[in-house]
Design a protein around this motif. Structure first.
Motif, PDB file in Angstrom:
ATOM      1  N   HIS A   1      29.654  62.293  33.102  1.00 26.36           N
ATOM      2  CA  HIS A   1      30.561  62.297  31.965  1.00 26.36           C
ATOM      3  C   HIS A   1      31.421  63.560  31.969  1.00 26.36           C
ATOM      4  O   HIS A   1      32.631  63.509  31.722  1.00 26.36           O
ATOM      5  N   GLY A   2      30.807  64.700  32.264  1.00 27.38           N
ATOM      6  CA  GLY A   2      31.554  65.958  32.303  1.00 27.38           C
ATOM      7  C   GLY A   2      32.638  65.949  33.364  1.00 27.38           C
ATOM      8  O   GLY A   2      33.766  66.399  33.127  1.00 27.38           O
ATOM      9  N   ILE A   3      32.325  65.423  34.511  1.00 23.41           N
ATOM     10  CA  ILE A   3      33.334  65.335  35.574  1.00 23.41           C
ATOM     11  C   ILE A   3      34.468  64.408  35.164  1.00 23.41           C
ATOM     12  O   ILE A   3      35.646  64.717  35.358  1.00 23.41           O
ATOM     13  N   ALA A   4      34.110  63.273  34.588  1.00 18.95           N
ATOM     14  CA  ALA A   4      35.133  62.291  34.208  1.00 18.95           C
ATOM     15  C   ALA A   4      36.050  62.814  33.108  1.00 18.95           C
ATOM     16  O   ALA A   4      37.229  62.474  33.067  1.00 18.95           O
ATOM     17  N   THR A   5      35.518  63.639  32.205  1.00 18.90           N
ATOM     18  CA  THR A   5      36.331  64.064  31.059  1.00 18.90           C
ATOM     19  C   THR A   5      36.941  65.450  31.216  1.00 18.90           C
ATOM     20  O   THR A   5      37.963  65.738  30.597  1.00 18.90           O
ATOM     21  N   GLU A   6      36.337  66.308  32.038  1.00 20.01           N
ATOM     22  CA  GLU A   6      36.794  67.689  32.080  1.00 20.01           C
ATOM     23  C   GLU A   6      37.409  68.124  33.405  1.00 20.01           C
ATOM     24  O   GLU A   6      38.102  69.133  33.447  1.00 20.01           O
ATOM     25  N   ALA A   7      37.164  67.406  34.462  1.00 22.64           N
ATOM     26  CA  ALA A   7      37.696  67.824  35.759  1.00 22.64           C
ATOM     27  C   ALA A   7      39.191  67.533  35.817  1.00 22.64           C
ATOM     28  O   ALA A   7      39.663  66.518  35.309  1.00 22.64           O
ATOM     29  N   SER A   8      39.913  68.438  36.417  1.00 18.49           N
ATOM     30  CA  SER A   8      41.355  68.230  36.551  1.00 18.49           C
ATOM     31  C   SER A   8      41.663  67.693  37.945  1.00 18.49           C
ATOM     32  O   SER A   8      40.898  67.886  38.889  1.00 18.49           O
ATOM     33  N   TYR A   9      42.781  67.020  38.050  1.00 19.13           N
ATOM     34  CA  TYR A   9      43.199  66.432  39.317  1.00 19.13           C
ATOM     35  C   TYR A   9      44.368  67.236  39.851  1.00 19.13           C
ATOM     36  O   TYR A   9      45.296  67.567  39.114  1.00 19.13           O
TER      37      TYR A   9
END
Length: 109
Positions: A51-59
């Motif tokens: 969930h953290g990767i999906a919501t907080e990681a930038s592309y």
């Protein structure tokens, strides 16, 4: 439960968090999670991480120079060929053909 089986189920918990399990293995994981607090905690941490990767990681797009170098390196390897189809056994082809011929003769009678 043996330590080896527990380690196997821990791996299955990880695969289950990615939706990679067949129904039988998913059921085994669900049964194990009902009795194992350690694996439930692992499952919770995996879900939180996902969930953290999906919501907080930038592309970020790769820089043009990097894309150019990767593309050139791939081109140097030559074309990527698809896997060849499995070879057919002529034994099956002949038996299928003779069955078809026999069915045609029977139908014409």
């Amino acid at each position: 439960m043996s330590d080896e089986r527990h380690q196997e189920l821990r791996l299955l918990v990880q695969a289950d968090s990615d939706g990679e399990l067949a129904a039988r293995d998913a059921a085994a994981v669900a049964a194990h999670l009902a009795d194992c607090a350690e694996c439930r905690a692992l499952q919770r941490r995996l879900r939180e991480t996902k969930h953290g990767i999906a919501t907080e990681a930038s592309y970020h797009r790769a820089p043009k120079d990097l894309r150019r170098r990767v593309t050139a390196a791939i081109a140097e390897q030559g074309p990527v060929l698809p896997p060849s189809p499995p070879r057919r056994s002529w034994k099956w082809a002949w038996s299928g053909g003779s069955f078809g011929a026999g069915a045609l003769v029977a139908a014409s009678l």
